[in-house]
Write a protein that holds these residues in place. Structure first.
Motif, PDB file in Angstrom:
ATOM      1  N   LYS A  89       0.855  -1.183   0.000  1.00 52.82           N
ATOM      2  CA  LYS A  89       0.000   0.000   0.000  1.00 52.82           C
ATOM      3  C   LYS A  89       0.892   1.235   0.000  1.00 52.82           C
ATOM      4  N   VAL A  90       0.960   1.891  -1.149  1.00 52.81           N
ATOM      5  CA  VAL A  90       1.798   3.072  -1.288  1.00 52.81           C
ATOM      6  C   VAL A  90       1.120   4.254  -0.606  1.00 52.81           C
ATOM      7  N   SER A  91       1.899   5.029   0.149  1.00 57.50           N
ATOM      8  CA  SER A  91       1.358   6.217   0.806  1.00 57.50           C
ATOM      9  C   SER A  91       2.509   7.144   1.172  1.00 57.50           C
ATOM     10  N   GLN A  92       2.160   8.292   1.682  1.00 56.39           N
ATOM     11  CA  GLN A  92       3.143   9.251   2.164  1.00 56.39           C
ATOM     12  C   GLN A  92       3.406   9.091   3.650  1.00 56.39           C
ATOM     13  N   LEU A 106      -5.328   3.096   5.944  1.00 53.29           N
ATOM     14  CA  LEU A 106      -4.686   3.167   4.634  1.00 53.29           C
ATOM     15  C   LEU A 106      -5.103   2.007   3.746  1.00 53.29           C
ATOM     16  N   ARG A 107      -5.259   0.846   4.336  1.00 54.85           N
ATOM     17  CA  ARG A 107      -5.494  -0.365   3.558  1.00 54.85           C
ATOM     18  C   ARG A 107      -6.960  -0.591   3.209  1.00 54.85           C
ATOM     19  N   GLU A 108      -7.807   0.364   3.529  1.00 57.28           N
ATOM     20  CA  GLU A 108      -9.213   0.227   3.145  1.00 57.28           C
ATOM     21  C   GLU A 108      -9.388   0.251   1.632  1.00 57.28           C
ATOM     22  N   VAL A 109      -8.456   0.903   0.937  1.00 55.41           N
ATOM     23  CA  VAL A 109      -8.472   0.928  -0.527  1.00 55.41           C
ATOM     24  C   VAL A 109      -7.253   0.165  -1.035  1.00 55.41           C
ATOM     25  N   THR A 110      -7.484  -0.915  -1.769  1.00 54.00           N
ATOM     26  CA  THR A 110      -6.399  -1.769  -2.258  1.00 54.00           C
ATOM     27  C   THR A 110      -5.706  -1.139  -3.464  1.00 54.00           C
ATOM     28  N   ASP A 111      -4.372  -1.239  -3.513  1.00 58.48           N
ATOM     29  CA  ASP A 111      -3.614  -0.869  -4.708  1.00 58.48           C
ATOM     30  C   ASP A 111      -3.617  -2.079  -5.641  1.00 58.48           C
ATOM     31  N   TYR A 112      -4.307  -1.943  -6.776  1.00 58.08           N
ATOM     32  CA  TYR A 112      -4.468  -3.087  -7.674  1.00 58.08           C
ATOM     33  C   TYR A 112      -3.320  -3.115  -8.683  1.00 58.08           C
ATOM     34  N   LYS A 113      -2.224  -3.697  -8.240  1.00 58.37           N
ATOM     35  CA  LYS A 113      -1.037  -3.848  -9.083  1.00 58.37           C
ATOM     36  C   LYS A 113      -0.237  -5.024  -8.540  1.00 58.37           C
ATOM     37  N   GLU A 114       0.692  -5.502  -9.357  1.00 58.76           N
ATOM     38  CA  GLU A 114       1.638  -6.519  -8.909  1.00 58.76           C
ATOM     39  C   GLU A 114       3.025  -6.091  -9.345  1.00 58.76           C
ATOM     40  N   ALA A 201     -12.996   2.524  -5.106  1.00 58.32           N
ATOM     41  CA  ALA A 201     -13.076   1.231  -4.439  1.00 58.32           C
ATOM     42  C   ALA A 201     -11.714   0.555  -4.446  1.00 58.32           C
ATOM     43  N   MET A 202     -10.925   0.835  -5.499  1.00 56.53           N
ATOM     44  CA  MET A 202      -9.532   0.405  -5.595  1.00 56.53           C
ATOM     45  C   MET A 202      -8.741   1.533  -6.223  1.00 56.53           C
ATOM     46  N   SER A 203      -7.432   1.439  -6.144  1.00 54.64           N
ATOM     47  CA  SER A 203      -6.569   2.428  -6.786  1.00 54.64           C
ATOM     48  C   SER A 203      -5.497   1.681  -7.570  1.00 54.64           C
ATOM     49  N   ARG A 204      -4.818   2.390  -8.449  1.00 51.66           N
ATOM     50  CA  ARG A 204      -3.636   1.811  -9.074  1.00 51.66           C
ATOM     51  C   ARG A 204      -2.415   2.139  -8.211  1.00 51.66           C
ATOM     52  N   MET A 205      -2.100   3.417  -8.067  1.00 55.17           N
ATOM     53  CA  MET A 205      -1.068   3.831  -7.126  1.00 55.17           C
ATOM     54  C   MET A 205      -1.378   5.248  -6.667  1.00 55.17           C
ATOM     55  N   PRO A 206      -1.644   5.441  -5.371  1.00 51.98           N
ATOM     56  CA  PRO A 206      -2.013   6.764  -4.872  1.00 51.98           C
ATOM     57  C   PRO A 206      -0.838   7.745  -4.947  1.00 51.98           C
ATOM     58  N   ARG A 263      13.213  19.401  -5.996  1.00 48.64           N
ATOM     59  CA  ARG A 263      11.846  19.112  -5.552  1.00 48.64           C
ATOM     60  C   ARG A 263      11.504  17.631  -5.711  1.00 48.64           C
ATOM     61  N   SER A 264      11.122  16.998  -4.606  1.00 50.73           N
ATOM     62  CA  SER A 264      10.572  15.641  -4.657  1.00 50.73           C
ATOM     63  C   SER A 264       9.057  15.786  -4.781  1.00 50.73           C
ATOM     64  N   THR A 265       8.536  15.497  -5.970  1.00 49.36           N
ATOM     65  CA  THR A 265       7.160  15.851  -6.315  1.00 49.36           C
ATOM     66  C   THR A 265       6.210  14.664  -6.190  1.00 49.36           C
ATOM     67  N   ASN A 266       5.015  14.942  -5.679  1.00 44.80           N
ATOM     68  CA  ASN A 266       3.963  13.935  -5.627  1.00 44.80           C
ATOM     69  C   ASN A 266       3.618  13.448  -7.030  1.00 44.80           C
ATOM     70  N   HIS A 267       3.390  12.151  -7.148  1.00 41.68           N
ATOM     71  CA  HIS A 267       2.926  11.589  -8.408  1.00 41.68           C
ATOM     72  C   HIS A 267       2.065  10.370  -8.110  1.00 41.68           C
ATOM     73  N   ARG A 268       1.290   9.970  -9.094  1.00 40.71           N
ATOM     74  CA  ARG A 268       0.360   8.868  -8.889  1.00 40.71           C
ATOM     75  C   ARG A 268       0.091   8.176 -10.227  1.00 40.71           C
ATOM     76  N   VAL A 269      -0.532   7.006 -10.156  1.00 37.12           N
ATOM     77  CA  VAL A 269      -0.979   6.304 -11.361  1.00 37.12           C
ATOM     78  C   VAL A 269      -2.480   6.096 -11.236  1.00 37.12           C
ATOM     79  N   GLY A 270      -3.210   6.615 -12.203  1.00 41.59           N
ATOM     80  CA  GLY A 270      -4.661   6.488 -12.193  1.00 41.59           C
ATOM     81  C   GLY A 270      -5.177   6.065 -13.545  1.00 41.59           C
ATOM     82  N   LEU A 271      -6.350   6.545 -13.880  1.00 45.87           N
ATOM     83  CA  LEU A 271      -6.952   6.218 -15.163  1.00 45.87           C
ATOM     84  C   LEU A 271      -6.225   6.925 -16.299  1.00 45.87           C
ATOM     85  N   PRO A 272      -5.961   6.220 -17.386  1.00 42.23           N
ATOM     86  CA  PRO A 272      -5.463   6.922 -18.579  1.00 42.23           C
ATOM     87  C   PRO A 272      -6.494   7.940 -19.038  1.00 42.23           C
TER      88      PRO A 272
END
Length: 335
Positions: A89-92, A106-114, A201-206, A263-272
């Motif tokens: 579970k990726v987080s800050q 944090l784990r209420e929303v699953t990161d759907y990746k492998e 309900a799920m995320s790719r990477m927050p 700068r260490s910048t926030n980034h995420r993976v979501g919907l294309p």
């Protein structure tokens, strides 16, 4: 494209001092203003990157039973091997007392990746978890070679950053990275209904920052990576795929080293963002592959303000910390 700068790295290995300095300054400017940059004409051949993605697809195409023959060890201390959807579970968040409730939330929303993580075979504190050779012959040989090829490219980038920051020694940062504490990660985002991500309900990477010195990322053409816009906090811009470009981003340790100059910048993976990334009535997302390479100093390395990044009017903002201690604060919240 997006608001992420592009730096042509071809002149860095030339004998033209002014051209090398120009590359270094462009790289630092992007790292200071955005924290992310596309690097083109770098040292890694297109054929090598194509082969790396081919091996990644072949690995994730294995049966779940076979992938579990190289499992991520229990707990957070060792970050190697195969992680199945939901394990990480990726987080800050950083660890502190009474973390159980925070972790559960944090784990209420699953990161759907492998993913599959690889390091140096000489790092006995982070032992690799290799799948049996007969399941994917030559996989270990290629990934070991690719790991060290990436370290060579990353070292060149670190040298350019040192020059661009104004350090007297081009090797200042490289000397603090033996290469044995880096992490090569193969990432696979399986197809998932777009509505599942839209409803959270799920995320790719927050949204998160990386806890390394620097990350080099390679991505396929699916899209989905987004970077926080430094001019509009909370707003994210797409990091449009550019074939075989390195997407380099500053990590937390380099931000600390540079006293927030970089700068260490926030980034995420979501919907294309493009409609052709979905298929069928349920709007299934395309599967996505990416390969990040995290450059990290050795665990005992002390992260303290670089001499070029502090003065009487700009004192050091952070207490010195070792890589090992910082890693512990972040990793213990992730697994």
């Amino acid at each position: 494209m997006s608001n992420i700068p592009i730096v042509d790295f071809s002149a860095w290995n030339s004998s033209d001092t002014s051209a090398r300095l120009r590359v270094a300054k462009e790289l630092v400017k992007a790292s200071k203003e955005v924290g992310f940059v596309y690097i083109v004409n770098h040292a890694l051949p297109d054929a090598l990157l194509d082969e790396a993605f081919d091996w990644s697809r072949r690995f994730f195409a294995l049966s779940q039973e076979d992938k579990f023959k190289a499992p991520h060890p229990k707990g957070w201390a060792v970050h190697r091997g195969y992680s199945w959807p939901g394990l990480e579970k990726v987080s800050q968040a950083m660890s502190e007392e009474n973390d159980e409730e925070r972790i559960e939330k944090l784990r209420e929303v699953t990161d759907y990746k492998e993913s599959y993580d690889i390091g140096s075979d000489e790092n006995k504190d982070q032992p690799n978890q290799w799948i049996p050779e007969d399941l994917l012959p030559e996989f270990r040989v290629f990934m070991t070679r690719f790991y060290w090829e990436c370290f060579g490219a990353a070292s060149d980038i670190m040298r350019a950053l040192a020059v661009g920051i104004g350090l007297d020694d081009e090797e200042h940062l490289v000397k603090r990275h033996s290469g044995h504490n880096n992490q090569l990660r193969l990432l696979h985002y399986p197809p998932i209904p777009a509505g599942t991500l839209e409803s959270e309900a799920m995320s790719r990477m927050p949204a998160h920052t990386d806890w390394s010195s620097m990350t080099m990322l390679f991505q396929d053409d699916c899209g989905g990576l987004e970077v926080e816009d430094p001019s509009q906090p909370g707003t994210f811009i797409p990091a449009t795929p550019v074939k075989n470009a390195i997407i380099m981003n500053v990590g937390d340790l380099l931000q600390r080293w540079s006293n927030d100059y970089l700068r260490s910048t926030n980034h995420r993976v979501g919907l294309p963002r493009l409609s052709d990334r979905f298929t069928g009535a349920s709007r299934m997302t395309r599967e996505r592959y990416s390969i990040p390479y995290f450059l990290a100093p050795d665990p005992t390395t002390l992260i303290e303000c670089l001499p070029a990044c502090t003065n009487r009017d700009n004192p050091a903002k952070y207490e010195p910390i070792t890589q090992g201690d910082y890693n512990r604060m972040r990793a213990s919240m992730q697994y």
